[in-house]
Write a protein that holds these residues in place. Structure first.
Motif, PDB file in Angstrom:
ATOM      1  N   VAL A 185      85.215  58.653 -38.720  1.00 16.76           N
ATOM      2  CA  VAL A 185      84.368  57.625 -38.127  1.00 16.76           C
ATOM      3  C   VAL A 185      83.967  56.678 -39.246  1.00 16.76           C
ATOM      4  N   ASP A 186      84.310  55.410 -39.084  1.00 19.71           N
ATOM      5  CA  ASP A 186      83.969  54.374 -40.063  1.00 19.71           C
ATOM      6  C   ASP A 186      83.185  53.310 -39.322  1.00 19.71           C
ATOM      7  N   GLU A 187      81.882  53.540 -39.177  1.00 19.45           N
ATOM      8  CA  GLU A 187      81.019  52.638 -38.415  1.00 19.45           C
ATOM      9  C   GLU A 187      79.696  52.464 -39.157  1.00 19.45           C
ATOM     10  N   PRO A 188      79.175  51.243 -39.226  1.00 18.42           N
ATOM     11  CA  PRO A 188      77.928  51.012 -39.961  1.00 18.42           C
ATOM     12  C   PRO A 188      76.730  51.672 -39.276  1.00 18.42           C
ATOM     13  N   VAL A 189      75.839  52.212 -40.084  1.00 18.07           N
ATOM     14  CA  VAL A 189      74.645  52.892 -39.571  1.00 18.07           C
ATOM     15  C   VAL A 189      73.399  52.158 -40.055  1.00 18.07           C
ATOM     16  N   GLY A 190      72.493  51.914 -39.129  1.00 15.39           N
ATOM     17  CA  GLY A 190      71.233  51.259 -39.474  1.00 15.39           C
ATOM     18  C   GLY A 190      70.136  51.698 -38.531  1.00 15.39           C
ATOM     19  N   ARG A 191      68.956  51.132 -38.699  1.00 11.80           N
ATOM     20  CA  ARG A 191      67.823  51.463 -37.852  1.00 11.80           C
ATOM     21  C   ARG A 191      68.109  51.067 -36.407  1.00 11.80           C
ATOM     22  N   HIS A 192      67.744  51.938 -35.454  1.00 11.63           N
ATOM     23  CA  HIS A 192      67.934  51.642 -34.040  1.00 11.63           C
ATOM     24  C   HIS A 192      67.114  50.400 -33.679  1.00 11.63           C
ATOM     25  N   PRO A 193      67.672  49.476 -32.897  1.00 13.60           N
ATOM     26  CA  PRO A 193      66.971  48.219 -32.628  1.00 13.60           C
ATOM     27  C   PRO A 193      65.641  48.372 -31.890  1.00 13.60           C
ATOM     28  N   THR A 194      65.490  49.444 -31.099  1.00 10.50           N
ATOM     29  CA  THR A 194      64.234  49.610 -30.348  1.00 10.50           C
ATOM     30  C   THR A 194      63.513  50.911 -30.673  1.00 10.50           C
ATOM     31  N   LYS A 195      64.240  51.959 -31.025  1.00  8.75           N
ATOM     32  CA  LYS A 195      63.608  53.242 -31.376  1.00  8.75           C
ATOM     33  C   LYS A 195      63.534  53.332 -32.896  1.00  8.75           C
ATOM     34  N   ARG A 196      62.378  53.003 -33.455  1.00 11.95           N
ATOM     35  CA  ARG A 196      62.278  52.811 -34.896  1.00 11.95           C
ATOM     36  C   ARG A 196      62.416  54.100 -35.700  1.00 11.95           C
ATOM     37  N   THR A 197      62.261  55.263 -35.069  1.00  5.94           N
ATOM     38  CA  THR A 197      62.454  56.516 -35.803  1.00  5.94           C
ATOM     39  C   THR A 197      63.899  57.000 -35.723  1.00  5.94           C
ATOM     40  N   HIS A 198      64.734  56.294 -34.959  1.00  2.43           N
ATOM     41  CA  HIS A 198      66.132  56.693 -34.789  1.00  2.43           C
ATOM     42  C   HIS A 198      67.051  55.775 -35.590  1.00  2.43           C
ATOM     43  N   MET A 199      68.210  56.299 -35.935  1.00  2.00           N
ATOM     44  CA  MET A 199      69.272  55.491 -36.507  1.00  2.00           C
ATOM     45  C   MET A 199      70.344  55.300 -35.439  1.00  2.00           C
ATOM     46  N   ALA A 200      71.255  54.360 -35.685  1.00  2.00           N
ATOM     47  CA  ALA A 200      72.301  54.081 -34.698  1.00  2.00           C
ATOM     48  C   ALA A 200      73.453  53.362 -35.373  1.00  2.00           C
ATOM     49  N   VAL A 201      74.605  53.368 -34.696  1.00  2.00           N
ATOM     50  CA  VAL A 201      75.714  52.498 -35.124  1.00  2.00           C
ATOM     51  C   VAL A 201      75.345  51.089 -34.690  1.00  2.00           C
ATOM     52  N   VAL A 202      75.133  50.210 -35.665  1.00  2.00           N
ATOM     53  CA  VAL A 202      74.695  48.850 -35.369  1.00  2.00           C
ATOM     54  C   VAL A 202      75.436  47.853 -36.251  1.00  2.00           C
ATOM     55  N   GLY A 203      75.731  46.696 -35.691  1.00  2.00           N
ATOM     56  CA  GLY A 203      76.280  45.618 -36.495  1.00  2.00           C
ATOM     57  C   GLY A 203      75.269  45.213 -37.552  1.00  2.00           C
ATOM     58  N   GLY A 204      75.728  45.016 -38.755  1.00  2.00           N
ATOM     59  CA  GLY A 204      74.810  44.685 -39.832  1.00  2.00           C
ATOM     60  C   GLY A 204      74.202  45.899 -40.499  1.00  2.00           C
ATOM     61  N   GLY A 205      74.545  47.110 -40.024  1.00  2.00           N
ATOM     62  CA  GLY A 205      74.077  48.321 -40.686  1.00  2.00           C
ATOM     63  C   GLY A 205      74.824  48.542 -41.997  1.00  2.00           C
TER      64      GLY A 205
END
Length: 322
Positions: A185-205
């Motif tokens: 899996v090669d996907e950027p990880v960053g802060r979840h856009p709405t759940k601030r305690t969660h991380m997520a695969v997000v553009g710009g991560g």
């Protein structure tokens, strides 16, 4: 009495264009955003040697961010006598096998009783090393191997090795679903856009790469071996959930119990009672920061992980017999 905090970092490509306070939060995660903002407004943060007092100021690739601030002594962390499973120790490094439930670094939800507090008691001189020598973390409920620097030179070398991806970390996990093959899996990880305690695969991560291979398949689950190229927060958990194979017990990222049909009561009880993500840092390999010697350690499975695998095998065998 106060402690002087001195931090420096170069803005990497993935943080170029971010606000100063956001970049600092990514680069120095041991300090809260509110504290970092306070240091900015107090003039304790400089960009390319020039003080900047605006948290919203944008940063660019290659800029030197520096913090020179005072931390009041009552906010310093205290040594606490706690058991540590020490796998290896010499004058420069310490390798521990972290149990489930142990938070690595004090924070809002865990002001003390952390690995850092235990390290300060185990080796008081580690107080002179930034972050008590902690160079990488495991989530509270992830078990397994971590390396800690006991001296500033050792820390400097280990941090550089981590950034250069020269420290090898391998994990084992049990996920929901039956995988047909391994992969990456090669996907950027960053802060979840709405759940601030969660991380997520997000553009710009931040870039994140996880390799995985199948060790054993069960009726509705898979035992995996995983290798990290990067070390983003919750990386394995987020990546496995992203490809729809969330880890057993990881309720944050969708790993609720998913028993196969006609499962026995004991197997159901094991699945429902597994109250943490089924993830174990099983192997750690690195060049010793001072001697340069290549070293490797392995950590046996914790008891709950072993029991889970046993129950999965029993379930598979019972139904294979028809």
């Amino acid at each position: 009495m106060s402690e002087t905090i001195q931090l420096e970092a170069i803005v990497p490509e993935e943080l170029a264009g971010k606000r100063l306070d956001q970049a600092l939060a990514e680069l120095f995660p041991d300090y809260s955003r509110s504290r970092l903002k306070q240091w900015i407004t107090e003039g304790a943060v400089s960009v390319d040697a020039e003080p900047v007092k605006k948290p919203r100021e944008k940063v660019s690739l290659g800029m030197l961010l520096a913090v020179d601030a005072e931390l009041e002594s009552e906010e310093r962390h205290k040594p606490q006598p706690m058991p540590l499973n020490v796998v290896y120790e010499d004058d420069d490094i310490l390798v521990i096998n972290k149990p489930a439930g142990l938070v690595v670094h004090p924070g809002a939800g865990a002001p003390d009783g952390t690995l850092l507090n235990a390290l300060l008691h185990h080796f008081p001189a580690i107080d002179q090393v930034p972050r008590a020598g902690i160079i990488h973390r495991l989530d509270k409920d992830t078990t397994g191997l971590m390396v800690v620097a006991k001296t500033v030179p050792a820390q400097t070398h280990l941090v550089a090795a981590m950034q250069a991806r020269e420290i090898e970390r391998e994990y084992e996990a049990v996920c929901n679903g039956v995988m047909t093959a391994g992969g990456m899996v090669d996907e950027p990880v960053g802060r979840h856009p709405t759940k601030r305690t969660h991380m997520a695969v997000v553009g710009g991560g931040r870039d994140a790469v996880t390799h995985y291979r199948v060790m054993e398949r069960f009726r509705a689950h898979t035992h995996l071996r995983l290798k990290l190229e990067t070390g983003r927060t919750h990386q394995i958990r987020v990546h496995m959930a992203h490809i729809r194979y969330p880890l057993v017990g990881d309720l944050t990222y969708g790993g609720r119990p998913r028993p196969p049909k006609q499962a026995s009561d004991s197997f159901l009880q094991t699945l429902r009672g597994f109250s943490r993500q089924a993830l174990h840092a099983v192997q750690l390999s690195l060049h010793h920061p001072i001697s340069g010697e290549w070293m490797s350690w392995q950590a046996p499975y914790p008891e709950d992980f072993t029991h889970l695998l046993e129950q999965l095998r029993i379930d598979r065998e019972q139904h294979a017999r028809g």
